[in-house]
Each structure stands twice: as structure tokens, then as C-alpha cells.
Design an enzyme around this catalytic site. Sequence first.
Site, PDB file in Angstrom:
ATOM      1  N   SER A 110       0.828  -1.203   0.000  1.00  0.00           N
ATOM      2  CA  SER A 110       0.000   0.000   0.000  1.00  0.00           C
ATOM      3  C   SER A 110       0.868   1.262   0.000  1.00  0.00           C
ATOM      4  O   SER A 110       1.836   1.353   0.741  1.00  0.00           O
ATOM      5  CB  SER A 110      -0.886  -0.038   1.237  1.00  0.00           C
ATOM      6  OG  SER A 110      -1.639   1.134   1.259  1.00  0.00           O
ATOM      7  N   GLY A 111       0.505   2.203  -0.836  1.00  0.00           N
ATOM      8  CA  GLY A 111       1.213   3.488  -0.861  1.00  0.00           C
ATOM      9  C   GLY A 111       2.447   3.468  -1.737  1.00  0.00           C
ATOM     10  O   GLY A 111       3.222   4.428  -1.739  1.00  0.00           O
ATOM     11  N   ASN A 160      -1.265   5.350   3.350  1.00  0.00           N
ATOM     12  CA  ASN A 160      -1.538   6.075   2.105  1.00  0.00           C
ATOM     13  C   ASN A 160      -2.822   6.890   2.292  1.00  0.00           C
ATOM     14  O   ASN A 160      -3.831   6.369   2.746  1.00  0.00           O
ATOM     15  CB  ASN A 160      -1.721   5.036   0.974  1.00  0.00           C
ATOM     16  CG  ASN A 160      -1.964   5.685  -0.374  1.00  0.00           C
ATOM     17  OD1 ASN A 160      -2.055   6.908  -0.471  1.00  0.00           O
ATOM     18  ND2 ASN A 160      -2.062   4.860  -1.406  1.00  0.00           N
ATOM     19  N   SER A 163      -5.654   5.358  -0.253  1.00  0.00           N
ATOM     20  CA  SER A 163      -5.361   3.950  -0.440  1.00  0.00           C
ATOM     21  C   SER A 163      -6.546   3.233  -1.086  1.00  0.00           C
ATOM     22  O   SER A 163      -7.696   3.394  -0.659  1.00  0.00           O
ATOM     23  CB  SER A 163      -5.062   3.339   0.927  1.00  0.00           C
ATOM     24  OG  SER A 163      -4.805   1.973   0.796  1.00  0.00           O
ATOM     25  N   GLY A 390      -0.319  -5.617  -3.109  1.00  0.00           N
ATOM     26  CA  GLY A 390       0.846  -6.496  -3.150  1.00  0.00           C
ATOM     27  C   GLY A 390       0.870  -7.317  -1.876  1.00  0.00           C
ATOM     28  O   GLY A 390      -0.083  -7.286  -1.077  1.00  0.00           O
TER      29      GLY A 390
END
Length: 1110
Positions: A110-111, A160, A163, A390
Site C-alpha cells: 500500500s502506498g 496512504n 489507499s 501487493g
Amino acid sequence: MSKMEVKTSLLDNMIGVGDMVLLEPLSEETLIDNLRKRFSHNEIYTYIGSVVISMNPYRSLPIYTADKVEEYRNRNFYELSPHIYALSDEAYRSLRDQDKDQCILITGESGTGKTEASKLVMSYVAAVCGKGQEVNKVKEQLLQSNPVLEAFGNAKTVRNDNSSRFGKYMDIEFDFKGDPLGGVISNYLLEKSRVVKQPRGERNFHIFYQLLSGASEGMLKKLKLDQDFSKYNYLSLDSATVNGLDDAANFRTLRNAMQIVGFLEEEVHSVLELVAAVLKLGNIEFKPESRVNGFEESRIKDKNDLKEMCELLGIEQLVLERAFSFRTVEAKMEKVSTTLNVAQAYYARDALAKNLYSRMFSWLVNRINESIKAKTTARKKVMGVLDIYGFEIFEDNSFEQFIINYCNEKLQQIFIELTLCEEQEEYIREGIEWTNIAYFNNAIICDLIENNQNGILAMLDEECLRPGTVTDETFLDKLNIVCAEHQHFESRLSKNSKFLTDHSLPHNCFRIQHYAGKVLYRVEGFVDKNNDLLYRDLSQAMYKANHRLMKLLFPEGNPAKVNLKRPPTAGFQFKASVGTLMRNLQTKNPNYIRCIKPNDKKAARVFSESLVSHQVRYLGLMENVRVRRAGYAFRQAYEPCLERYKMLCKPTWPHWKDLARKGVEVLFKDLNIPEEEFSYGRSKIFIRNPRTLFFLEERRRQCLEDLATLIQKIYRGWKCRTHFLLLKKSQVVVAAWYRRYAQQQKYKKIKNSTIVVQSFIRGWKARKILRELKYQKRCKQAASTIAAYWHGMLARRELKRLKEEDRRKHAVAVIWAYWLGLKVRREYRKFFRANAGKKIYDFTIQKIIQKYFCDLKNTIPSMSPIDKSWPARPFQFLEGTHQHLRRIFHLWRGKQYRSHFTEEKKAIYEEKLEASKIFKDKKALYPGSVGQPFKGDYLEIDKNPKYQKLNIVLDEKLLLADVVNKVNRANGKGASRIFLLTKKNFVLADQKSGQVKASIPLPDLSSVSVSTHNDGFFALKLKQASASAAKGDFLLSSDRLIEIITKLHRTGAASGDREPITIDISDEFIVQFKQDKVCVKFIQGGSKNGNSVTCKRKNNRLLEVSVPSP
Ligand SMILES: Nc1ncnc2c1ncn2[C@@H]1O[C@H](COP(=O)(O)OP(=O)(O)OP(=O)(O)O)[C@@H](O)[C@H]1O
Ligand SMILES: [Mg+2]
């Protein structure tokens, strides 16, 4: 950049290595070092073969401009420095030109910038593909689907601010030309737990905040909402507002995007109603109420929110209220209703909220798909973009992480499969012997999770469906039995005794060795989350709602379609959709973007080694590089290879005329590169070790340096020589100009001096001539003066002589006369005294008279009788003679004049004479008439046909015919009449018609009266006794009065039988009109009309005629 034929390469100006395949030596350390080095130079993209690694810069870099798009457009992948555009271009061109469907797999935690990367790919493709009204609309719709999905599916998390809380796969469809036709979006596993609860420092989905801050007051009122976030239990408060995130503006963007994508206003409103309903739902609270049977039953605390929610969705409040207190369980045609306690009621409420929201999200995705789907059935080319979470390795990993990591295992699997496959294909294509590559195949891990018999997901489903008490612990127990032997499964209680003492492995957890690393999962919540249970009473209540969208979202609530089968579990559903996705991806040509974030603080320019190495590990980048380098690390087509290195050996430099492959062979032989280091493919050279490539590069660099020096040397020489030649040429030009200038100056000087000398000489000569001329002139003047004096003197002398002579002659004559006189007097003295005096006197008189007559002859006046001039008298003694002669001359002149008269003229003069006799000095009108000849007939009656009648009346010769005014006694005004006179009578006739008014015989006329003034009035008086007397006297006026009366008088005088007519001239006379006598009186100066004569009747007896003063 213009399309100059300059061949560039990824290898030019490389920072670190642009392609990790070239890392030497290859280790995690060198790999991270390379990333760091590149990141510090703002090179955020690095390749592993055709895979792009993207580092999140956390700041905007100027590398996404339109110029960059142009730079990367239609360029080969390795031609420019690594960029996401290079990958996009490669994928798009391969799709368009080679008809290969593409997929772009973007992974990372994330991010790390996955969503940004997916948008960059889409915008690049949009920029380079075809244009046109229809195509642009499709592009716009595809691009605008992002803000819609982001508003509902993205949230602020600690990692994030934007996100994505769902996985997204989007197929963009193109026609044969490469123009976009539409798209299909699939969504995976929305993180719906976020709707009811958010971790610390995180927010709910953006849409809630956007709606509350961006909607107008009217809309909020309609949705029964309040702007204050704190009023809603489902909204976390600690980070409700996020720096750099303008919810209100984003709401406007969302509305606009929804409109562009094609949402109807009504649909938008329905969706917002659902969002409002979720917020209301969160505010419903429960309290326990004891029942008789000792059980506690939940009751709603404050029904206001429930009421409003029911109003919004059109649900009957009682139905919903009941669904929160009871639960109906159906088993084998039996319906059992059990009460819900407070905890169960809260669970039911949250389950409803989560389901409501996640179903609405799925509906949104479907609705967008409906809008953006291609409108043609023709065959399409497809480019899929996968933006999916991911690997997630947290401290506390649960069901969601398990699912996500499973998905990543699958992606890794197809990555390995496809990469190796591609590699192998290329070797075959190029005719190179395939050497087996040792790599880790993660199929075994996938199998651990997804195996239908004893996979973890299958076990979980089994537990969920099993009757009896099912808990997370029983699930773990089951795993411990079934998976104990698996190499990648670790659990404290498994039979595998080696973990018995592993304290990093708590009892309620299991650990899986993923390809990217070990992950510890806590089993708590696995069963519930997999079940994803929504009580049927609630779904039925929702179905009953009077709201179109709600009915669509809860089809299982339809009582007509009661399905006793349990709905598929979350794990099952996900496995199925991952399976579909994988099958889909396998048919396409894969392109990988692996995203990495450099630090956890969302900070620019900070590189945290531990964080990066962690990501490198679980993204399996080392694995990537290894697979890629398994056979040959580097390959390049012969042409660019020869082009790049041809300067390294003499035969190929500067031009190689033969085939490129032969050139490369010559080159490699010349460089003594060991044969095991490379292989010749059909179109490419394959280099086994990066070492060899770097050797080539190094040699090239050195060679380029030498070449550069050579070029510099030649260039400098050329430049200096050119400069020198230029200077020389300039010097000649300058010298020539200078010489010319100097000569010009010299010439000017000589010329000036010559002119000065010349002028002096000329001046001197001129002065000399002038002097001579002046002298000559003076001489001439002197001579003429002397001559003049001389002539003057001569003339005077002559004059004097002549004068003397004259005087002498005169004196002689005088003396002579004197002497003669003396002699005569002496001789005649004796006679003189007796008669000489008289004789002299007579002689003198005679002489004088002679002279008088001679002079008179010359000065005699003209022959005109009216000429009164006469010369002056010369001597007084001739006075009498002089007057006498004057009279004689006048008489003689008159006689002469008369002798030339004709008879007619004579008669006229006689008449004039007569007139003078009558009027001269008596009437003021007379002098004016003297010059006018008496014409008599002024009318020419015989020639005028109008007066034909008059001709008949007149048997006599006409003496006078004229127009006169007959004065009217009554008003003194005149009327025109024709006056005719013959020897016997006079006639008055109408002027216009010629009608005879009166014909009077002349004997009946007694007298005529006129005034003394300058007027034309005259009265013709008739004899009392005559026959005509009855007509009365006539008072007439005429300018030709003198002629009329003279003629009247003369006719009277001429006839012997009557006496002449008396002419009475006085300023007052009596006129006998028919009945009475009227006195006509003339007054001088009485006229008001200035110079005209006016006649006015004063009274019955008096007519006054005003005559102007003379
Ligand atoms: N190429 C880039 N240039 C500049 N900023 C970037 C870039 N990529 C990412 N960012 C920044 O990083 C933030 C996070 O990116 P993004 O939302 O794409 O991450 P993500 O991988 O999709 O995360 P999640 O899995 O949470 O959805 C963006 O909001 C942006 O500020
Ligand atoms: Mg994202």
C-alpha cells in the site's frame, strides 16, 4: 526532440545500472544499492529485463509531460532511460501492431504508487492512441471511471492518504487500428470491514466525508444528514480531515465524473441515499431487555435514526425493528425464531452496513461497465491493467492478508511461468540451445492454499459448513492435522515437532512460507469473515424496501426465491475470481510494474534501506533477476549492437558494408571474447554475463574518449586554421581599405593645394587684366570728356557766332527800317498830315473786316435748326453785324431744312404746331408729347380680325385709333374703350369685343375740357340740343391726350360747315352725365399713390383727380 538519426541506448549516461540484469555481482545488497543510487538522482524507474520497478518519489517530478510522451512514443524499450512510458508504449505497440493482447500487472504494497502507475499507463495510452470525437468520449469515460471508483473504494490509511481498498482489474478494449472502444472493470475484495470500524489514524471511505462536506444544504436536508462528522458513529474522528485532501472539491469532481461516465441524476441520488442510510445505520444503538424466560433480548435505544433511515430507503420501520431483535432459522421446512441479544444485534447491524456498502460498490462497478462497454461486437484487442494489493506482511495478519497474499502467490506463479516461457520461446526463435534454469517454483505454496482436498481454503470452508460448534480454534486444529507435513506450513501445535519450541509462533497462529517470505497469520476471525453472514430477516427487510436500487442489491431477500443453501463463502468466491483472473492473464502478454515505496513517512528524498529491502524481498525481485539471468543476461539485435561497438575494431570502423551479424562476429573475434560468454542467435547476440557487456561498454567508453580527443584535435585544428585564414583574409581587406584611404587623403591634399595655387595665379592674372582694363577705360573716358569739352567749346563758339550774326542782321534790318522810315517820313512828311490818317484807318478797318469774315467761315455752327451755338464776337464794334448775321444764318438754315420736307411730314409738323398752339405753356402734359410723333392709328384695326365689325362702321378714313379709359362717374375707375376718330365722327367701342358703344358725329361735339396738369383726363362735351346729347358727356383719359385733342380740333377747323371745337383748359370743369352734372376737380399733390394719377368719387357731384406734384 526532432527525429534525428541518433541511436541512443539505455546504457548511455546510466546512473547505477538501468537494468538490474546487468548488476555485477548480483546480491540483495547491490540491488538495493543500485535502487538507492538511482533514487537519489530522481531515477525512480529501473528495469529487470522488461519488468519496471517504480519507486514512489512522493513528490511530483517533471517526467510526465507531453514532451516526455512524445520522447517515448514509438521508441524501442531499451533505447531510452527506464520509464513507465517505455513499458506502456511497448505494450500498446505490441497490441496494435502485433495483435497481441496485453496485460499490465502492477503490484506493490500500500502506498507504493500502484494506482498512480495505472493512471499513468492509461493516460499514456490515451495520449498516443487515435483521436476523434467518439474515441475521445470513450477515453474520457475510461479515465473518469477512476475518480468514481476512488471516491467509493479508497480511504485514508496510515500508509496512504488515498489507499485503494479493493483490487481492480480493467480491460481496455481497442479496435484493429488501436483506437479505444470501451472497457470492463472487475473489482476484488473490497475491504468492507472499514465501513463499520477503522483502525487508529485512518478514515472510512472518502465518499462519506465528501458527501458531508461537499453536498449543498438542500441535498443534505433531503438525505436527512448533518454536516458534522461527529454525529456519525461510523466515522472515525481522529483523522476526519486529511492534509492536502479537499473533500468538498473532490465531491464536485465525483459528481462531474459520474455525469461524464453516464450516471443518471436519479441513479446518483439513489447511491447517495444508500450512503446516507449506512451512516444512519451506524447510529442505531441497542439496549438489553430481559425476557420472562431469562434470556436478554435487544431493543433499539433511540428510534429516530432508524426512522429516518427507513424513510430514506422506503422500508417499513417495524419490519426492520423486528429484524434487529429476532432471527428466523429455517431448517427442513421448519421455521424457528430466536431472539437476538445486544451483541448479536450489533453484529447484525454491522453486517448489514458492510453488505449494503459492498454490494452498492459492486453495483457501481457494474453500472460503470454498462456505460463504458464497447458498443461493437467486432473482435477487440485487449489491454488489461491490474492494480491489486501487493504482498502484505503486518505484525497482525488476518483473513484479508491471507487472501491477498494468496493472490500474490498466484501472480508470482504466472509471472514465473510467463517469463520463463517467454525466455524459452525466444531461445527457440533465435535457435539457441535451451539450458535448464534453476528457479523456485511457488506452485507448491499455491497448492497449500487452494488445493480442493486439503488446501487451507478448502479446510476453512469445510469448517464453516460443518454442523456443530465451529470456532477459529477448531479450524486451526484441523489445519494442524491436515497441513502438518507441508514444507511451507508452520504451526506450534502441528505434528511437525520442530516448531514446538518456536516462541515466535504463538499458539493461535499459523505461518506460511510464502515465496516472498514467512507470514504469520492469527486465526481469529477467519471463520466469521469467511462466512460473511447476513441474517436472512435483514436481507428480506431490505428487499421489501421501496427503493429500486435496494431491491437490486438484495435479490436473495425475495421471498419467492428462498434458497436454503448457504451463500458461497468469501474465500470460495475469491478463489473463484482469482482463478478467472489468472486464466484471463495467461492468455495475454504480461508486462510488470513492481512498485516500491522508499519510506514509511510519505516523505520525498528519504530512502529507508530496511523498508526497501523488505519490499524487494517479498516482491521477489531477486528471484526476478535470477530468472531473467538464468540463461543469458543480455541480448541485443545485431544492428544496434554493431552500431554501438563498431568503433572497437578496425575492420568494422567506421563503416561495415556486410551483414550486421558478420560484423558482430568479426568484432567479437577481434576483441578475443571467450566463446562460452556469448551465443549467436538468428537476429540477436546473447551475452551470458553482464561482465562481458561492461567490458564492451568500458572499451567503448575508452574508445569514445580517444575518438572524442581525435575529433577535438581535428576540430580544434580546423577551427584555428579557419580562424587564421579568416584573420588573414580580414587583414588583407583591412590593409587594402587602409591604403585606399591613405591615398585618397593624399590625393585630396594635393588637389586642394593645386586649387589654392591655381586660384592665386588666376587672381593675380585677373587683377592684372582688370588693372589694364580700368586704365583703358579711364583713357577712353578722358578722351571722350576732352572731346566733349572740345565739341562743346566749338558749338558754343558757333552758336555765339550765329547769334552775333542774327543780332547783326536784326540790327541791320532795324537800322534799315529806321532808316527807311526816316527816309519815308522825311519824304512824305509833307503829305501825311492832309489824308494819310483816313486812308490808314480805312485800310485797317477793311483788313479787320476781311479777317472777321474769313474767321467766321471757319467757325460757322452746324445746319441743325435747333443748334443754338454761335461764335463769339471778335470786336465790339461788330456787335450789331454779328447778331444780324446770326439771325440770317438761322433763317437760312430753317429754310434749307424745310425745303427737304415731304407732304406727310409737313402735315405731322402742322399738327405738332397746332398742338403747340393749343397747349404750350397751358398744360403740364404738353412738353412730354413734343418728342412723340403723332402716329394716329395705334391699333391697326384693319389688320386685326377681332375688330372686323368696326371696319364696317367706319366708312371714312381713320384719323386716330387708340385705347382710352372711360371714367365711371360712380366710382371714378376707368374702363378700357377703343377710341376712333374720322373726319365726321368719333366712335367708342368695347376693347375686347369691338362692339360699338357710341358713335358721335363731330358736329354734335361742343367742347373739350382738360386740366392744366400732367394728366390725361379730358371731357368731351356734347351740344345740348344735338341728337347725341342724350348719351351724356364723356369723361375719358389717355396718355395721348395731346394728339387726340389736337386731331379733334383740326378736323373741326378743317371743315368749313361748323365752327371749331372749343378747348377749355382749367382745373375744374363740369361734366354733364346722362342725368346729372358732376364737377371734376384736379388737385396737385393729393395722390397717395406717389406718382400715379388717381380719380376718386367724393360725392354725387364731385370727382376728384389727384395729380402728382411735378
Ligand atoms: N509517480 C509518482 N509521482 C509522484 N507521486 C506519486 C507517484 N506515485 C505515487 N505517488 C504518491 O504516492 C501516493 C500513493 O500512491 P497510490 O495511491 O498510487 O498508492 P497505491 O500503491 O495505489 O496504494 P494502495 O495500495 O493503498 O492503493 C499518491 O497519492 C502520490 O501522492
Ligand atoms: Mg491504490
